[in-house]
Scaffold this motif. Structure first.
Motif, PDB file in Angstrom:
ATOM      1  N   ASN A  94       0.823  -1.210   0.000  1.00  0.00           N
ATOM      2  CA  ASN A  94       0.000   0.000   0.000  1.00  0.00           C
ATOM      3  C   ASN A  94       0.858   1.261   0.000  1.00  0.00           C
ATOM      4  N   HIS A  95       0.270   2.368   0.454  1.00  0.00           N
ATOM      5  CA  HIS A  95       0.989   3.653   0.476  1.00  0.00           C
ATOM      6  C   HIS A  95       2.225   3.597   1.369  1.00  0.00           C
ATOM      7  N   ARG A  96       2.214   2.740   2.400  1.00  0.00           N
ATOM      8  CA  ARG A  96       3.347   2.669   3.336  1.00  0.00           C
ATOM      9  C   ARG A  96       4.255   1.510   2.902  1.00  0.00           C
ATOM     10  N   CYS A  97       4.795   1.617   1.704  1.00  0.00           N
ATOM     11  CA  CYS A  97       5.371   0.432   1.052  1.00  0.00           C
ATOM     12  C   CYS A  97       6.889   0.295   1.134  1.00  0.00           C
ATOM     13  N   ASN A 140       0.278   0.436  -4.470  1.00  0.00           N
ATOM     14  CA  ASN A 140      -0.668   1.438  -4.918  1.00  0.00           C
ATOM     15  C   ASN A 140      -1.254   2.150  -3.700  1.00  0.00           C
ATOM     16  N   GLY A 141      -1.395   3.460  -3.797  1.00  0.00           N
ATOM     17  CA  GLY A 141      -1.811   4.261  -2.644  1.00  0.00           C
ATOM     18  C   GLY A 141      -3.300   4.385  -2.437  1.00  0.00           C
ATOM     19  N   ILE A 142      -4.105   3.824  -3.330  1.00  0.00           N
ATOM     20  CA  ILE A 142      -5.560   3.928  -3.130  1.00  0.00           C
ATOM     21  C   ILE A 142      -5.970   2.894  -2.093  1.00  0.00           C
ATOM     22  N   GLN A 143      -6.435   3.382  -0.963  1.00  0.00           N
ATOM     23  CA  GLN A 143      -6.788   2.464   0.124  1.00  0.00           C
ATOM     24  C   GLN A 143      -7.806   1.436  -0.331  1.00  0.00           C
ATOM     25  N   GLY A 144      -7.496   0.191  -0.142  1.00  0.00           N
ATOM     26  CA  GLY A 144      -8.423  -0.890  -0.484  1.00  0.00           C
ATOM     27  C   GLY A 144      -8.388  -1.265  -1.952  1.00  0.00           C
ATOM     28  N   PHE A 170      -2.549  -4.137   4.137  1.00  0.00           N
ATOM     29  CA  PHE A 170      -3.416  -2.967   4.314  1.00  0.00           C
ATOM     30  C   PHE A 170      -3.474  -2.621   5.800  1.00  0.00           C
ATOM     31  N   GLY A 171      -3.919  -1.376   6.071  1.00  0.00           N
ATOM     32  CA  GLY A 171      -3.944  -0.908   7.456  1.00  0.00           C
ATOM     33  C   GLY A 171      -5.325  -0.946   8.063  1.00  0.00           C
ATOM     34  N   ASP A 172      -5.383  -0.651   9.359  1.00  0.00           N
ATOM     35  CA  ASP A 172      -6.666  -0.659  10.082  1.00  0.00           C
ATOM     36  C   ASP A 172      -7.660   0.335   9.471  1.00  0.00           C
ATOM     37  N   GLY A 173      -7.144   1.447   8.945  1.00  0.00           N
ATOM     38  CA  GLY A 173      -8.038   2.444   8.341  1.00  0.00           C
ATOM     39  C   GLY A 173      -8.729   1.918   7.097  1.00  0.00           C
ATOM     40  N   THR A 174      -8.176   0.866   6.518  1.00  0.00           N
ATOM     41  CA  THR A 174      -8.734   0.314   5.284  1.00  0.00           C
ATOM     42  C   THR A 174      -9.827  -0.714   5.570  1.00  0.00           C
ATOM     43  N   LEU A 175     -10.046  -1.007   6.853  1.00  0.00           N
ATOM     44  CA  LEU A 175     -11.155  -1.909   7.207  1.00  0.00           C
ATOM     45  C   LEU A 175     -12.501  -1.263   6.895  1.00  0.00           C
ATOM     46  N   ASP A 200      -2.279  -3.273  11.849  1.00  0.00           N
ATOM     47  CA  ASP A 200      -3.026  -2.318  12.675  1.00  0.00           C
ATOM     48  C   ASP A 200      -2.013  -1.489  13.459  1.00  0.00           C
ATOM     49  N   ASN A 201      -1.679  -0.322  12.912  1.00  0.00           N
ATOM     50  CA  ASN A 201      -0.739   0.548  13.646  1.00  0.00           C
ATOM     51  C   ASN A 201      -1.490   1.545  14.527  1.00  0.00           C
ATOM     52  N   ARG A 202      -2.746   1.269  14.728  1.00  0.00           N
ATOM     53  CA  ARG A 202      -3.609   1.936  15.714  1.00  0.00           C
ATOM     54  C   ARG A 202      -4.024   3.353  15.315  1.00  0.00           C
ATOM     55  N   PHE A 203      -3.632   3.751  14.106  1.00  0.00           N
ATOM     56  CA  PHE A 203      -4.053   5.058  13.592  1.00  0.00           C
ATOM     57  C   PHE A 203      -4.291   4.980  12.093  1.00  0.00           C
ATOM     58  N   ALA A 204      -5.313   5.667  11.623  1.00  0.00           N
ATOM     59  CA  ALA A 204      -5.501   5.876  10.194  1.00  0.00           C
ATOM     60  C   ALA A 204      -5.327   7.369   9.977  1.00  0.00           C
ATOM     61  N   GLN A 205      -4.155   7.736   9.548  1.00  0.00           N
ATOM     62  CA  GLN A 205      -3.775   9.147   9.420  1.00  0.00           C
ATOM     63  C   GLN A 205      -3.877   9.792  10.799  1.00  0.00           C
ATOM     64  N   THR A 206      -4.978  10.508  11.110  1.00  0.00           N
ATOM     65  CA  THR A 206      -5.092  11.116  12.442  1.00  0.00           C
ATOM     66  C   THR A 206      -6.165  10.445  13.293  1.00  0.00           C
ATOM     67  N   ALA A 268       5.314  10.331  11.879  1.00  0.00           N
ATOM     68  CA  ALA A 268       4.075  10.951  11.417  1.00  0.00           C
ATOM     69  C   ALA A 268       3.416  10.072  10.363  1.00  0.00           C
ATOM     70  N   HIS A 269       2.134  10.321  10.085  1.00  0.00           N
ATOM     71  CA  HIS A 269       1.462   9.565   9.021  1.00  0.00           C
ATOM     72  C   HIS A 269       2.247   9.706   7.721  1.00  0.00           C
ATOM     73  N   SER A 270       2.480  10.947   7.301  1.00  0.00           N
ATOM     74  CA  SER A 270       3.348  11.194   6.156  1.00  0.00           C
ATOM     75  C   SER A 270       4.098  12.491   6.449  1.00  0.00           C
TER      76      SER A 270
HETATM   77  C1  TPP Z   1      -9.573   5.535  -1.116  1.00  0.00           C
HETATM   78  C2  TPP Z   1      -8.642   6.421  -0.328  1.00  0.00           C
HETATM   79  N1  TPP Z   1      -9.138   7.294   0.566  1.00  0.00           N
HETATM   80  C3  TPP Z   1      -8.296   8.095   1.252  1.00  0.00           C
HETATM   81  C4  TPP Z   1      -6.948   8.052   1.031  1.00  0.00           C
HETATM   82  C5  TPP Z   1      -6.016   8.988   1.800  1.00  0.00           C
HETATM   83  N2  TPP Z   1      -5.269   8.214   2.799  1.00  0.00           N
HETATM   84  C6  TPP Z   1      -4.027   7.760   2.531  1.00  0.00           C
HETATM   85  S1  TPP Z   1      -3.435   6.823   3.764  1.00  0.00           S
HETATM   86  C7  TPP Z   1      -4.809   7.050   4.701  1.00  0.00           C
HETATM   87  C8  TPP Z   1      -4.941   6.384   6.039  1.00  0.00           C
HETATM   88  C9  TPP Z   1      -4.746   4.931   5.908  1.00  0.00           C
HETATM   89  O1  TPP Z   1      -4.812   4.305   7.156  1.00  0.00           O
HETATM   90  P1  TPP Z   1      -4.473   2.774   7.292  1.00  0.00           P
HETATM   91  O2  TPP Z   1      -5.189   1.986   6.277  1.00  0.00           O
HETATM   92  O3  TPP Z   1      -4.718   2.429   8.720  1.00  0.00           O
HETATM   93  O4  TPP Z   1      -2.916   2.676   6.954  1.00  0.00           O
HETATM   94  P2  TPP Z   1      -1.721   3.412   7.699  1.00  0.00           P
HETATM   95  O5  TPP Z   1      -1.580   4.765   7.039  1.00  0.00           O
HETATM   96  O6  TPP Z   1      -2.050   3.524   9.125  1.00  0.00           O
HETATM   97  O7  TPP Z   1      -0.541   2.560   7.427  1.00  0.00           O
HETATM   98  C10 TPP Z   1      -5.726   7.843   4.040  1.00  0.00           C
HETATM   99  C11 TPP Z   1      -7.048   8.249   4.580  1.00  0.00           C
HETATM  100  C12 TPP Z   1      -6.469   7.120   0.087  1.00  0.00           C
HETATM  101  N3  TPP Z   1      -5.173   6.970  -0.159  1.00  0.00           N
HETATM  102  N4  TPP Z   1      -7.323   6.311  -0.578  1.00  0.00           N
END
Ligand code: TPP
Length: 333
Positions: A94-97, A140-144, A170-175, A200-206, A268-270
């Motif tokens: 994912n985005h944190r790759c 790929n950075g698109i969550q899910g 994937f992260g907890d925010g992607t649930l 699950d790093n216990r945070f989705a961004q903020t 930080a998240h990013s």
């Molecule tokens: C569909 C979608 N919505 C919003 C974003 C913006 N965004 C990037 S990372 C992130 C939080 C993701 O949280 P999590 O899945 O828990 O992964 P973590 O960042 O904690 O590793 C958000 C909202 C995105 N990349 N894709």
């Protein structure tokens, strides 16, 4: 699968067999003799840590483009998982790759060049931090968005009767992404060889996990009949032990499995967007730093050797990437 000590002493070579031919080992060991598997695992995590620290530092000087999401604090997940992956397995990150990529065996120099938008980058500077590809590794950075693609790749592996499996992170925010549940349903119904890895790093961004996720994380997978292993630890050997069982389940039974890894993000998240209380993060880091936990298994000489080797690799990667040219328009066509 044999058990191995998580207390002290080297793990037995059989458990980390795949590290010696795959994983970040290949980039870590060109400078020195192999000492033992615990050392290799530590160096893998240290490579990720130092790469991310350098990337954040370079970002503040304006050398990097786009954004960057540091993996600092989560290194044990990648080190454990990729010690078990094989070269034919397909990885969706994912985005944190960055940590996943380095533990996969990716070249820190090509990654640094990609972050700088250079023509020598993994995808010639087009993807930046979140969209990289090398061998069987994709991000790929698109969550899910990657999850149904990973399931499709699992279907392709099944149709081709391949022994390889697909991993997807994937992260907890992607649930909260509905496509995850459609994907779990199909993976289970069609018996696809996919390992779902929830970090699950216990945070989705903020957003703290307790404000974004209700109920049980493992139960989400189990509801679809997917066998699930859950680990709440920053000890790489404990994570390895559970991950080994999950890999074995997918490989031997041609069934999906899930790994729920509770971890911590120290950075930080990013870049700099961290509204969390610094004192709390410092306290968590003092207790749950995966490098500090695993360092207790190594000698002073081993730690010094790892630090020297890794800093040479990182320095070389970023200096060379800085000197590389930007792509010309024709190359981007
Ligand atoms: C569909 C979608 N919505 C919003 C974003 C913006 N965004 C990037 S990372 C992130 C939080 C993701 O949280 P999590 O899945 O828990 O992964 P973590 O960042 O904690 O590793 C958000 C909202 C995105 N990349 N894709």
């Amino acid at each position: 699968m044999q058990k191995f000590s998580t207390k002290s002493g080297p793990v037995t070579p059989s458990h980390f067999h795949s590290i010696s031919c795959f994983g970040c080992f290949s980039y870590l060991c060109y400078n020195s003799a192999v000492m033992n598997e615990n050392y290799d695992i530590f160096r893998c995590m240290l490579l990720i840590r130092r790469f991310e620290e350098r990337a954040l530092a370079e970002f503040s000087t304006g050398k990097l483009f786009g954004t960057t999401h540091a993996y600092i604090g989560q290194e044990a997940d990648a080190a454990a998982v990729f010690s078990l992956a094989g070269p034919n397995d397909i990885v969706w990150s994912n985005h944190r790759c960055h940590g996943h990529f380095l533990a996969y065996g990716g070249d820190p120099y090509r990654l640094a060049a990609e972050l700088m938008g250079k023509s020598t980058g993994l995808v010639a500077g087009r993807g930046g931090s979140q969209h990289i590809h090398w061998r069987n590794f994709y991000s790929n950075g698109i969550q899910g968005g990657i999850i149904p693609i990973a399931v499709g790749m699992g279907l392709a592996q099944k149709v081709q009767k391949s022994a390889a499996i697909t991993l997807v992170f994937f992260g907890d925010g992607t649930l909260g992404e509905g496509v995850l549940y459609e994907s779990l349903n199909i993976a289970s119904l069609w018996h696809l060889p996919v390992l779902f890895i929830l970090e699950d790093n216990r945070f989705a961004q903020t957003t703290p996990v307790e404000k974004g996720v209700s109920g049980s994380m493992p139960a989400r997978f189990q509801a679809f009949g997917i066998k699930t292993w859950e680990v709440d630890s920053s000890d790489v050997l404990e994570i390895h032990s559970a991950a080994a069982q999950a890999f074995q389940h997918v490989r031997e039974n041609a069934q999906p499995a899930a790994l729920v890894l509770h971890t911590y993000r120290f950075a930080a998240h990013s870049k700099g967007d961290d509204p969390r209380d610094r004192e709390t993060i410092a306290q968590i880091r003092a207790r749950f730093d995966p490098l500090a936990i695993h360092a207790a298994r190594l000698s002073f000489e081993e730690l010094a050797q790892a630090e020297a080797d890794v800093s040479a690799i990182i320095e070389d990667a970023f200096i060379r990437a800085s000197a590389d040219p930007f792509p010309v328009l024709q190359e981007l066509g």
